[in-house]
Design a protein around this motif. Sequence first.
Motif, mmCIF file in Angstrom:
data_model
loop_
_atom_site.group_PDB
_atom_site.id
_atom_site.type_symbol
_atom_site.label_atom_id
_atom_site.label_comp_id
_atom_site.label_asym_id
_atom_site.label_seq_id
_atom_site.Cartn_x
_atom_site.Cartn_y
_atom_site.Cartn_z
ATOM 1 N N SER A 156 0.824 -1.214 0.000
ATOM 2 C CA SER A 156 0.000 0.000 0.000
ATOM 3 C C SER A 156 0.857 1.263 0.000
ATOM 4 N N ASP A 157 0.222 2.337 -0.441
ATOM 5 C CA ASP A 157 0.872 3.656 -0.383
ATOM 6 C C ASP A 157 1.231 4.003 1.052
ATOM 7 N N GLY A 158 0.317 3.709 1.964
ATOM 8 C CA GLY A 158 0.533 4.034 3.370
ATOM 9 C C GLY A 158 1.737 3.313 3.956
ATOM 10 N N TYR A 159 1.834 2.021 3.673
ATOM 11 C CA TYR A 159 2.974 1.239 4.170
ATOM 12 C C TYR A 159 4.282 1.797 3.615
ATOM 13 N N THR A 160 4.288 2.080 2.314
ATOM 14 C CA THR A 160 5.500 2.577 1.676
ATOM 15 C C THR A 160 5.875 3.953 2.209
ATOM 16 N N ALA A 161 4.893 4.821 2.391
ATOM 17 C CA ALA A 161 5.160 6.156 2.933
ATOM 18 C C ALA A 161 5.761 6.052 4.339
ATOM 19 N N LYS A 162 5.190 5.180 5.148
ATOM 20 C CA LYS A 162 5.684 4.983 6.508
ATOM 21 C C LYS A 162 7.123 4.443 6.498
ATOM 22 N N LEU A 163 7.389 3.497 5.606
ATOM 23 C CA LEU A 163 8.722 2.924 5.499
ATOM 24 C C LEU A 163 9.733 3.963 5.026
ATOM 25 N N LEU A 164 9.356 4.760 4.023
ATOM 26 C CA LEU A 164 10.260 5.797 3.533
ATOM 27 C C LEU A 164 10.517 6.850 4.609
ATOM 28 N N ARG A 165 9.503 7.183 5.389
ATOM 29 C CA ARG A 165 9.684 8.134 6.498
ATOM 30 C C ARG A 165 10.683 7.549 7.496
ATOM 31 N N ARG A 166 10.572 6.260 7.774
ATOM 32 C CA ARG A 166 11.499 5.591 8.697
ATOM 33 C C ARG A 166 12.924 5.645 8.137
ATOM 34 N N PHE A 167 13.068 5.382 6.838
ATOM 35 C CA PHE A 167 14.390 5.464 6.207
ATOM 36 C C PHE A 167 14.935 6.887 6.260
ATOM 37 N N GLU A 168 14.050 7.867 6.065
ATOM 38 C CA GLU A 168 14.470 9.274 6.166
ATOM 39 C C GLU A 168 14.931 9.598 7.582
ATOM 40 N N ASP A 169 14.146 9.175 8.567
ATOM 41 C CA ASP A 169 14.488 9.435 9.966
ATOM 42 C C ASP A 169 15.823 8.802 10.356
ATOM 43 N N LYS A 170 16.139 7.670 9.764
ATOM 44 C CA LYS A 170 17.412 6.985 10.040
ATOM 45 C C LYS A 170 18.563 7.601 9.235
ATOM 46 N N GLY A 171 18.237 8.489 8.292
ATOM 47 C CA GLY A 171 19.262 9.143 7.483
ATOM 48 C C GLY A 171 19.714 8.326 6.282
ATOM 49 N N PHE A 172 18.911 7.316 5.877
ATOM 50 C CA PHE A 172 19.280 6.458 4.754
ATOM 51 C C PHE A 172 18.890 7.033 3.401
ATOM 52 N N ILE A 173 17.836 7.844 3.373
ATOM 53 C CA ILE A 173 17.347 8.369 2.092
ATOM 54 C C ILE A 173 17.003 9.845 2.212
#
Length: 148
Positions: free
Chosen positions: A70-87
């Motif tokens: 889902s869009d929601g799952y992907t958005a949440k995952l990308l936010r997590r990657f952003e918060d970790k400084g990966f993307i």
Amino acid sequence: MSLPSQFKEENYENILIYHYVEELVSDFSNYSIENFSDDDITLTELPFLLRIRFVDKSTQKDLVRLFNVSDGYTAKLLRRFEDKGFITRHEDPENRRRKIVRLTDKGCKKTDEILDYINTWEELRRANLSDDEFKTLKKLLFKLLSDD
């Protein structure tokens, strides 16, 4: 890797590619459960980060379609990657509503660690193959998955 009883050398040509892939995926999964430990990323998230690394212009929509999530799952995952400084996410100059996802230096280092881990598993799996056989396998897999 111990194969199910229906996998016999005398009938290898009759076994579906699907079953070979299924066994490899299962073997990698078991290897991962036993050997992969990372506080920053889970096994479920790992393919997303690797895909971002190896695709020039990856977007959230691309990841949704590719992984059938889902869009929601992907958005949440990308936010997590952003918060970790990966993307980082940047506006696509061709379509201002789309965001292009790119790895940061930290994300590249993380994917280097993941690739080392995957390469170790791959080395274990290819132990019975000569270098030429391994190159042939990769060439055939590429050909199998190519549209040409």
